[in-house]
Write a protein that holds these residues in place. Structure first.
Motif, PDB file in Angstrom:
ATOM      1  N   ARG A 263       0.838  -1.215   0.000  1.00  0.00           N
ATOM      2  CA  ARG A 263       0.000   0.000   0.000  1.00  0.00           C
ATOM      3  C   ARG A 263       0.866   1.257   0.000  1.00  0.00           C
ATOM      4  N   HIS A 264       1.949   1.238   0.783  1.00  0.00           N
ATOM      5  CA  HIS A 264       2.853   2.392   0.805  1.00  0.00           C
ATOM      6  C   HIS A 264       3.514   2.600  -0.557  1.00  0.00           C
ATOM      7  N   LEU A 265       3.908   1.519  -1.198  1.00  0.00           N
ATOM      8  CA  LEU A 265       4.530   1.618  -2.521  1.00  0.00           C
ATOM      9  C   LEU A 265       3.558   2.220  -3.538  1.00  0.00           C
ATOM     10  N   ILE A 266       2.314   1.798  -3.478  1.00  0.00           N
ATOM     11  CA  ILE A 266       1.302   2.329  -4.401  1.00  0.00           C
ATOM     12  C   ILE A 266       1.083   3.816  -4.149  1.00  0.00           C
ATOM     13  N   THR A 267       1.017   4.205  -2.882  1.00  0.00           N
ATOM     14  CA  THR A 267       0.844   5.621  -2.549  1.00  0.00           C
ATOM     15  C   THR A 267       2.009   6.447  -3.063  1.00  0.00           C
ATOM     16  N   LEU A 268       3.216   5.955  -2.878  1.00  0.00           N
ATOM     17  CA  LEU A 268       4.414   6.660  -3.349  1.00  0.00           C
ATOM     18  C   LEU A 268       4.444   6.741  -4.880  1.00  0.00           C
ATOM     19  N   GLN A 269       3.974   5.697  -5.530  1.00  0.00           N
ATOM     20  CA  GLN A 269       3.913   5.713  -6.987  1.00  0.00           C
ATOM     21  C   GLN A 269       2.866   6.725  -7.458  1.00  0.00           C
ATOM     22  N   GLU A 270       1.695   6.716  -6.852  1.00  0.00           N
ATOM     23  CA  GLU A 270       0.633   7.650  -7.244  1.00  0.00           C
ATOM     24  C   GLU A 270       1.032   9.100  -6.994  1.00  0.00           C
ATOM     25  N   ALA A 271       1.913   9.322  -6.035  1.00  0.00           N
ATOM     26  CA  ALA A 271       2.390  10.675  -5.731  1.00  0.00           C
ATOM     27  C   ALA A 271       3.509  11.112  -6.668  1.00  0.00           C
ATOM     28  N   GLY A 272       3.948  10.230  -7.559  1.00  0.00           N
ATOM     29  CA  GLY A 272       4.994  10.579  -8.515  1.00  0.00           C
ATOM     30  C   GLY A 272       6.395  10.454  -7.954  1.00  0.00           C
ATOM     31  N   ILE A 273       6.551   9.674  -6.903  1.00  0.00           N
ATOM     32  CA  ILE A 273       7.857   9.507  -6.270  1.00  0.00           C
ATOM     33  C   ILE A 273       8.551   8.245  -6.779  1.00  0.00           C
ATOM     34  N   LEU A 274       7.771   7.227  -7.060  1.00  0.00           N
ATOM     35  CA  LEU A 274       8.318   5.949  -7.524  1.00  0.00           C
ATOM     36  C   LEU A 274       7.817   5.613  -8.917  1.00  0.00           C
ATOM     37  N   ILE A 275       8.598   4.798  -9.591  1.00  0.00           N
ATOM     38  CA  ILE A 275       8.215   4.208 -10.880  1.00  0.00           C
ATOM     39  C   ILE A 275       7.924   2.736 -10.616  1.00  0.00           C
ATOM     40  N   ARG A 276       6.854   2.247 -11.187  1.00  0.00           N
ATOM     41  CA  ARG A 276       6.458   0.841 -11.051  1.00  0.00           C
ATOM     42  C   ARG A 276       6.699   0.161 -12.395  1.00  0.00           C
ATOM     43  N   ASP A 277       7.348  -1.013 -12.352  1.00  0.00           N
ATOM     44  CA  ASP A 277       7.666  -1.753 -13.571  1.00  0.00           C
ATOM     45  C   ASP A 277       7.272  -3.209 -13.371  1.00  0.00           C
ATOM     46  N   LYS A 278       6.247  -3.649 -14.078  1.00  0.00           N
ATOM     47  CA  LYS A 278       5.794  -5.034 -13.951  1.00  0.00           C
ATOM     48  C   LYS A 278       6.497  -5.882 -15.007  1.00  0.00           C
ATOM     49  N   GLN A 279       7.154  -6.944 -14.517  1.00  0.00           N
ATOM     50  CA  GLN A 279       7.852  -7.892 -15.391  1.00  0.00           C
ATOM     51  C   GLN A 279       7.390  -9.287 -15.012  1.00  0.00           C
ATOM     52  N   GLY A 280       6.475  -9.808 -15.808  1.00  0.00           N
ATOM     53  CA  GLY A 280       5.904 -11.118 -15.492  1.00  0.00           C
ATOM     54  C   GLY A 280       5.109 -11.038 -14.207  1.00  0.00           C
ATOM     55  N   LYS A 281       5.439 -11.938 -13.260  1.00  0.00           N
ATOM     56  CA  LYS A 281       4.755 -11.954 -11.964  1.00  0.00           C
ATOM     57  C   LYS A 281       5.304 -10.903 -11.002  1.00  0.00           C
ATOM     58  N   HIS A 282       6.452 -10.371 -11.301  1.00  0.00           N
ATOM     59  CA  HIS A 282       7.121  -9.449 -10.377  1.00  0.00           C
ATOM     60  C   HIS A 282       6.824  -7.993 -10.729  1.00  0.00           C
ATOM     61  N   VAL A 283       6.673  -7.211  -9.669  1.00  0.00           N
ATOM     62  CA  VAL A 283       6.516  -5.770  -9.810  1.00  0.00           C
ATOM     63  C   VAL A 283       7.702  -5.128  -9.116  1.00  0.00           C
ATOM     64  N   TYR A 284       8.432  -4.318  -9.858  1.00  0.00           N
ATOM     65  CA  TYR A 284       9.615  -3.656  -9.330  1.00  0.00           C
ATOM     66  C   TYR A 284       9.333  -2.166  -9.143  1.00  0.00           C
ATOM     67  N   TYR A 285       9.911  -1.638  -8.098  1.00  0.00           N
ATOM     68  CA  TYR A 285       9.763  -0.213  -7.798  1.00  0.00           C
ATOM     69  C   TYR A 285      11.143   0.420  -7.746  1.00  0.00           C
ATOM     70  N   GLN A 286      11.200   1.660  -8.190  1.00  0.00           N
ATOM     71  CA  GLN A 286      12.426   2.436  -8.064  1.00  0.00           C
ATOM     72  C   GLN A 286      12.051   3.911  -7.977  1.00  0.00           C
ATOM     73  N   LEU A 287      12.971   4.680  -7.464  1.00  0.00           N
ATOM     74  CA  LEU A 287      12.771   6.112  -7.334  1.00  0.00           C
ATOM     75  C   LEU A 287      12.652   6.743  -8.712  1.00  0.00           C
ATOM     76  N   ASP A 288      11.745   7.701  -8.842  1.00  0.00           N
ATOM     77  CA  ASP A 288      11.643   8.504 -10.061  1.00  0.00           C
ATOM     78  C   ASP A 288      12.310   9.840  -9.745  1.00  0.00           C
ATOM     79  N   PRO A 289      13.648   9.919  -9.881  1.00  0.00           N
ATOM     80  CA  PRO A 289      14.370  11.098  -9.409  1.00  0.00           C
ATOM     81  C   PRO A 289      13.966  12.389 -10.098  1.00  0.00           C
ATOM     82  N   ASN A 290      13.755  12.356 -11.394  1.00  0.00           N
ATOM     83  CA  ASN A 290      13.391  13.581 -12.108  1.00  0.00           C
ATOM     84  C   ASN A 290      12.054  14.131 -11.628  1.00  0.00           C
TER      85      ASN A 290
END
Length: 121
Positions: free
Chosen positions: A68-95
């Motif tokens: 839930r925290h990851l989704i909130t951070l993604q919706e706020a434009g802080i993280l990038i979400r990348d789904k690869q198969g069954k896995h979902v990866y998160y990383q900072l969206d620095p720009n």
């Protein structure tokens, strides 16, 4: 009874206050206001790009809470979400994060210049 007319500077101040309030009430700052969300964000920064399994290491939060925290951070434009198969990866969206901080800073500087002139000592 005389009605006080608003001056241009009063209108400018009111517009600056409204703009700053919109920024301060943003999803971005709300996402950063939760201490456990900051801990999740720190994990993302440590790992660079990671899925929830990796991110849950060292955190005393349930995976569902982390998710839930990851989704909130993604919706706020802080993280990038990348789904690869069954896995979902998160990383900072620095720009995006830097741009949002710049917007906040610009509005704050404008507000300070209007309502809080420097004090000469």
């Amino acid at each position: 009874m005389a009605v006080k007319s608003r001056t241009v500077s009063d209108k400018k101040k009111e517009m600056a206050i409204d703009a700053l309030n919109q920024v301060l009430d943003s999803k971005f700052l709300a996402a950063l206001a939760e201490p456990s969300r900051i801990e999740v964000l720190k994990q993302v920064i440590r790992f660079g790009k990671a899925d929830i399994s990796e991110l849950s290491e060292g955190l005393s939060l349930d995976r569902s809470v982390i998710s839930r925290h990851l989704i909130t951070l993604q919706e706020a434009g802080i993280l990038i979400r990348d789904k690869q198969g069954k896995h979902v990866y998160y990383q900072l969206d620095p720009n995006q994060a830097i741009q949002k901080f710049k917007v906040i800073l610009n509005h704050l500087e404008e507000m300070v210049a209007i309502c809080c002139p420097p004090i000469n000592s």
